[in-house]
Design an enzyme around this catalytic site. Sequence first.
Site, PDB file in Angstrom:
ATOM      1  CB  CYS A 201      -0.953   0.019   1.185  1.00 61.03           C
ATOM      2  SG  CYS A 201      -2.249   1.269   0.974  1.00 61.03           S
ATOM      3  CB  CYS A 379      -3.594   3.407  -4.233  1.00 58.99           C
ATOM      4  SG  CYS A 379      -2.968   4.219  -2.746  1.00 58.99           S
TER       5      CYS A 379
END
Length: 450
Positions: A201, A379
């Site tokens: 991430c 994202c």
Amino acid sequence: MTSLVSVVSSSRARLFACFLRLGSQQASPLQLHTGASLAAKSHYEVLVLGGGSGGISMAARMKRKVGAENVAIVEPSETHFYQPIWTLVGAGAKPLSSSGRPTANVIPSGVEWIKARVVDLNPDKNCIHTDDDKKISYKYLIIALGIQLDYEKIKGLPEGFAHPKIGSNYSVRTVEKTWKALQDFKEGNAIFTFPNTPVKCAGAPQKIMYLSEAYFRKTGKRPKANIIFNTSLGAIFGVKKYADALQKIIQERTLTVNYKQNLIEVRADKQEAVFENLDKPGETQVISYEMLHVTPPMSPPDVLKTSPVADAAGWVDVDKDTLQHKRYPNVFGIGDCTNLPTSKTAAAVAAQSGVLDRTISLIMKNQTPVKKYDGYTSCPLVTGYNRVILAEFNYNSEPLETFPFDQSKERLSMYLMKADMMPFLYWNLMLRGYWGGPAFLRKLFHLGKS
């Protein structure tokens, strides 16, 4: 879910909601595993290493192919966490308790839970060894061991977390320390870091910066806060469309971004952070902080680094189209532990699970895999307590957007999706093997546009 549908009100949104209801009905709570079975075998048709998002998702899919009694998961942890929500936990927007469930409750019913740690892989003999001295053989192996956090590679950590003013959203042990540091902030430097390694991430290190800035504004502390993002990278984001949008936010909110700066030491007792200039190795800078958020260096799990399944860098060496291992045809990889050249996110794992499901199905039939993974990843860039830029892109860092609007704009609807809908999808569909990413939605939303 209801709030998102009301915000994004259209026939397409209603269709999406309808799908979610159908999915949750299809995967009822009665399917959940209630505990490790008593009679563990020493051979399984499908052996899954790792009980994270990729491992649980693939075990659920494999159960439907070969039967639960022929599938096992090797995983030592008692608790399974939905880690993407930790960004909001660190900002005080969600409780930590909402992120975890007992591992026993997410392993598909009937699938064997081998509560141990993998210590050795021997793909030449189709077997693995665990830390309780057991040897387990397999016909097909799925490696989903995730990524390793290496806080200790920063001098002064992890012991520095015992001090106040420092936190990290990447660990269950330190995420609440971020929220405490945010609340305790009075005046000075608030520093956020990005390491000189691959990370999972990759947007998270800057998401907490935007949330912290919003919190400072809300509490009247913003004029006394000097917000600094020190990143080892040379750009704020890897996809130009979203990088441009983020740069605008950075300018509007008077945030300082320093590139090619790598955190190498934390002097928590003095509230000092030491950074190395990657463009001038050996040149360091010491910055005092009132708040420090650390994104740790990361690497492949140690068990993989010297394994025959690893590439030179230690990642599981898979074909980027099919996720089949390049040297061992009955071995497959998914998620953060692989060398797939895309961003390591839960959204990527979801898309990979659908492709890998199809790949293994064809391999089991002695056929050649045809479905290709395009590198899809997502994202949700949280830019405030009610705004998200939803970045979606492929292997080529080209936008691969789901919705029929400009996703580079901050939107409340995308925040609600991040905060409420995605956890629902994760627990109720993805972990049960019913969510392979939004590709079908993308086709639905973009019908008639070509």
